[in-house]
Design a protein around this motif. Sequence first.
Motif, PDB file in Angstrom:
ATOM      1  N   LEU A 123       0.743   3.818  10.190  1.00 54.14           N
ATOM      2  CA  LEU A 123      -0.480   4.196   9.515  1.00 54.14           C
ATOM      3  C   LEU A 123      -0.210   5.026   8.247  1.00 54.14           C
ATOM      4  CD1 LEU A 123      -1.891   6.296  12.400  1.00 54.14           C
ATOM      5  CD2 LEU A 123      -1.444   3.540  11.981  1.00 54.14           C
ATOM      6  N   TRP A 124      -0.616   4.988   7.101  1.00 55.86           N
ATOM      7  CA  TRP A 124      -0.224   5.269   5.941  1.00 55.86           C
ATOM      8  C   TRP A 124      -1.596   5.825   4.627  1.00 55.86           C
ATOM      9  CZ3 TRP A 124       2.978   2.039   2.020  1.00 55.86           C
ATOM     10  CH2 TRP A 124       4.072   1.584   2.892  1.00 55.86           C
ATOM     11  N   VAL A 168       6.117   0.947  -3.017  1.00 57.71           N
ATOM     12  CA  VAL A 168       5.283   0.198  -2.438  1.00 57.71           C
ATOM     13  C   VAL A 168       3.767   1.524  -2.618  1.00 57.71           C
ATOM     14  CG1 VAL A 168       4.322  -1.268  -0.876  1.00 57.71           C
ATOM     15  CG2 VAL A 168       6.681  -1.739  -1.747  1.00 57.71           C
ATOM     16  N   ASN A 169       2.681   0.769  -3.138  1.00 60.30           N
ATOM     17  CA  ASN A 169       2.164   1.652  -2.730  1.00 60.30           C
ATOM     18  C   ASN A 169       0.926   1.493  -1.462  1.00 60.30           C
ATOM     19  OD1 ASN A 169      -0.547  -0.163  -3.555  1.00 60.30           O
ATOM     20  ND2 ASN A 169      -0.277   0.816  -5.644  1.00 60.30           N
ATOM     21  N   ALA A 170      -0.245   2.217  -0.813  1.00 60.33           N
ATOM     22  CA  ALA A 170      -0.319   1.790   0.425  1.00 60.33           C
ATOM     23  C   ALA A 170      -1.324   1.051   0.358  1.00 60.33           C
ATOM     24  CB  ALA A 170      -1.663   3.505   0.607  1.00 60.33           C
ATOM     25  N   GLU A 171      -1.791   0.371  -0.641  1.00 49.78           N
ATOM     26  CA  GLU A 171      -2.303  -1.005  -0.532  1.00 49.78           C
ATOM     27  C   GLU A 171      -1.741  -1.839  -0.495  1.00 49.78           C
ATOM     28  OE1 GLU A 171      -6.170  -3.494  -3.230  1.00 49.78           O
ATOM     29  OE2 GLU A 171      -4.590  -1.774  -4.466  1.00 49.78           O
ATOM     30  N   GLU A 172      -0.466  -1.725  -1.249  1.00 46.75           N
ATOM     31  CA  GLU A 172       0.728  -3.433  -1.416  1.00 46.75           C
ATOM     32  C   GLU A 172       1.319  -3.045  -0.056  1.00 46.75           C
ATOM     33  OE1 GLU A 172       2.796  -6.471  -3.125  1.00 46.75           O
ATOM     34  OE2 GLU A 172       0.710  -5.643  -3.172  1.00 46.75           O
ATOM     35  N   ARG A 175      -1.251  -4.857   2.928  1.00 48.14           N
ATOM     36  CA  ARG A 175      -0.910  -6.176   2.177  1.00 48.14           C
ATOM     37  C   ARG A 175      -0.243  -7.189   2.633  1.00 48.14           C
ATOM     38  NH1 ARG A 175       0.681  -9.940  -0.606  1.00 48.14           N
ATOM     39  NH2 ARG A 175       2.063  -8.891  -2.062  1.00 48.14           N
ATOM     40  N   LEU A 176       1.011  -5.974   2.596  1.00 48.14           N
ATOM     41  CA  LEU A 176       2.736  -6.467   3.150  1.00 48.14           C
ATOM     42  C   LEU A 176       2.681  -6.460   4.289  1.00 48.14           C
ATOM     43  CD1 LEU A 176       5.044  -5.213   0.452  1.00 48.14           C
ATOM     44  CD2 LEU A 176       4.842  -8.122   0.576  1.00 48.14           C
ATOM     45  N   GLY A 177       1.993  -5.878   5.373  1.00 47.95           N
ATOM     46  CA  GLY A 177       2.560  -5.413   6.724  1.00 47.95           C
ATOM     47  C   GLY A 177       3.296  -4.806   6.392  1.00 47.95           C
ATOM     48  N   LEU A 178       3.585  -3.566   6.213  1.00 50.59           N
ATOM     49  CA  LEU A 178       4.395  -1.942   6.314  1.00 50.59           C
ATOM     50  C   LEU A 178       3.308  -1.051   7.190  1.00 50.59           C
ATOM     51  CD1 LEU A 178       6.569  -1.727   2.808  1.00 50.59           C
ATOM     52  CD2 LEU A 178       6.936  -3.162   4.930  1.00 50.59           C
ATOM     53  N   CYS A 179       2.087  -1.905   6.912  1.00 53.54           N
ATOM     54  CA  CYS A 179       1.512  -0.474   8.100  1.00 53.54           C
ATOM     55  C   CYS A 179       0.265  -1.180   7.879  1.00 53.54           C
ATOM     56  CB  CYS A 179       1.149   0.897   7.097  1.00 53.54           C
ATOM     57  SG  CYS A 179      -0.365  -0.151   5.651  1.00 53.54           S
ATOM     58  N   GLU A 180      -0.290  -0.393   9.150  1.00 51.28           N
ATOM     59  CA  GLU A 180      -1.375  -1.187  10.405  1.00 51.28           C
ATOM     60  C   GLU A 180      -2.615  -0.175   9.613  1.00 51.28           C
ATOM     61  OE1 GLU A 180       2.069  -2.456  11.461  1.00 51.28           O
ATOM     62  OE2 GLU A 180       1.414  -0.452  11.971  1.00 51.28           O
ATOM     63  N   HIS A 181      -2.925   0.371   9.154  1.00 50.46           N
ATOM     64  CA  HIS A 181      -3.992   1.109   8.700  1.00 50.46           C
ATOM     65  C   HIS A 181      -3.261   2.071   7.628  1.00 50.46           C
ATOM     66  CE1 HIS A 181      -6.346  -0.398  12.207  1.00 50.46           C
ATOM     67  NE2 HIS A 181      -5.341   0.080  13.259  1.00 50.46           N
ATOM     68  N   VAL A 182      -4.588   2.211   6.551  1.00 53.45           N
ATOM     69  CA  VAL A 182      -4.810   3.564   5.524  1.00 53.45           C
ATOM     70  C   VAL A 182      -5.808   4.441   5.401  1.00 53.45           C
ATOM     71  CG1 VAL A 182      -4.373   3.440   2.681  1.00 53.45           C
ATOM     72  CG2 VAL A 182      -2.875   1.853   3.998  1.00 53.45           C
TER      73      VAL A 182
END
Length: 261
Positions: A123-124, A168-172, A175-182
């Motif tokens: 979670l970011w 890599v910011n939260a939006e990217e 999009r890349l799948g590095l987090c599930e939710h922002v």
Amino acid sequence: MTSEPVILVEHRAGVRTLILNRPDRLNAANDALLLTLTAELEAADADPSVRVVVLTGAGRGFCAGQDLGDVSGRDMTFTEHLHRTYNPLIRTIRGLGKPVITAVNGVAAGAGASLALSGDLRLWAESALLIEVFSNIALVPDSGSTWFLPRLVGYHRAFELMALAERVNAEEGLRLGLCEHVYPDATFREEVQAYAERLAARPAHALKLTKQALNAALTSTLDEALDREAELQQLAGDHWEHEEGVTAFRQKRPPQFVRGE
């Protein structure tokens, strides 16, 4: 005067939150932080009142990576340092019998990026920033980054992020799948706690087995995964959670998976 603990511990509603607590250094890791965090994770794993573990950082950052001042001039090789500190930590997270959420509340750089990617769920905050910064000081990504990142974004994008140390910011990241939710910075802690409590209400034994299956499947054949699923399904089916789930379904009520165990 006593010094501040390097790891703060909070516990509420089955959620154990472990907070990296070196905010003046953006939670850059020294030996004390890494070893204490590993010990706290092991303690959480052994505590039946803990159903979910959250890792986050105090202040403006999640973890800025290794505190270079802590290792400067020491008579220890890179290999020895990793085997003593980071590698046991990452293995503990991945082997923990409970879901681990990494709640990234700012910069996650170097080994901090590896830590951010190591959770079962990520979670970011909107201010989150992930940087594989190793190449800036001519080092190789470690602490699991070479394993986690290409499995999330593919080999080529992972190599680019590592070679160029791209931010890599939260939006990217989403999009890349590095987090599930922002989530917004202003409500981040509350959103993380609410999410973790939802997870804590799920069947703990079944999720433990699910984590085992997923970890093993990442490096196994389909036949091996099928055989393992059959074995773990029996363990799940023999547990009281399964009986409760079936009973609740028949009675058309929500299942109650939290009780004294």
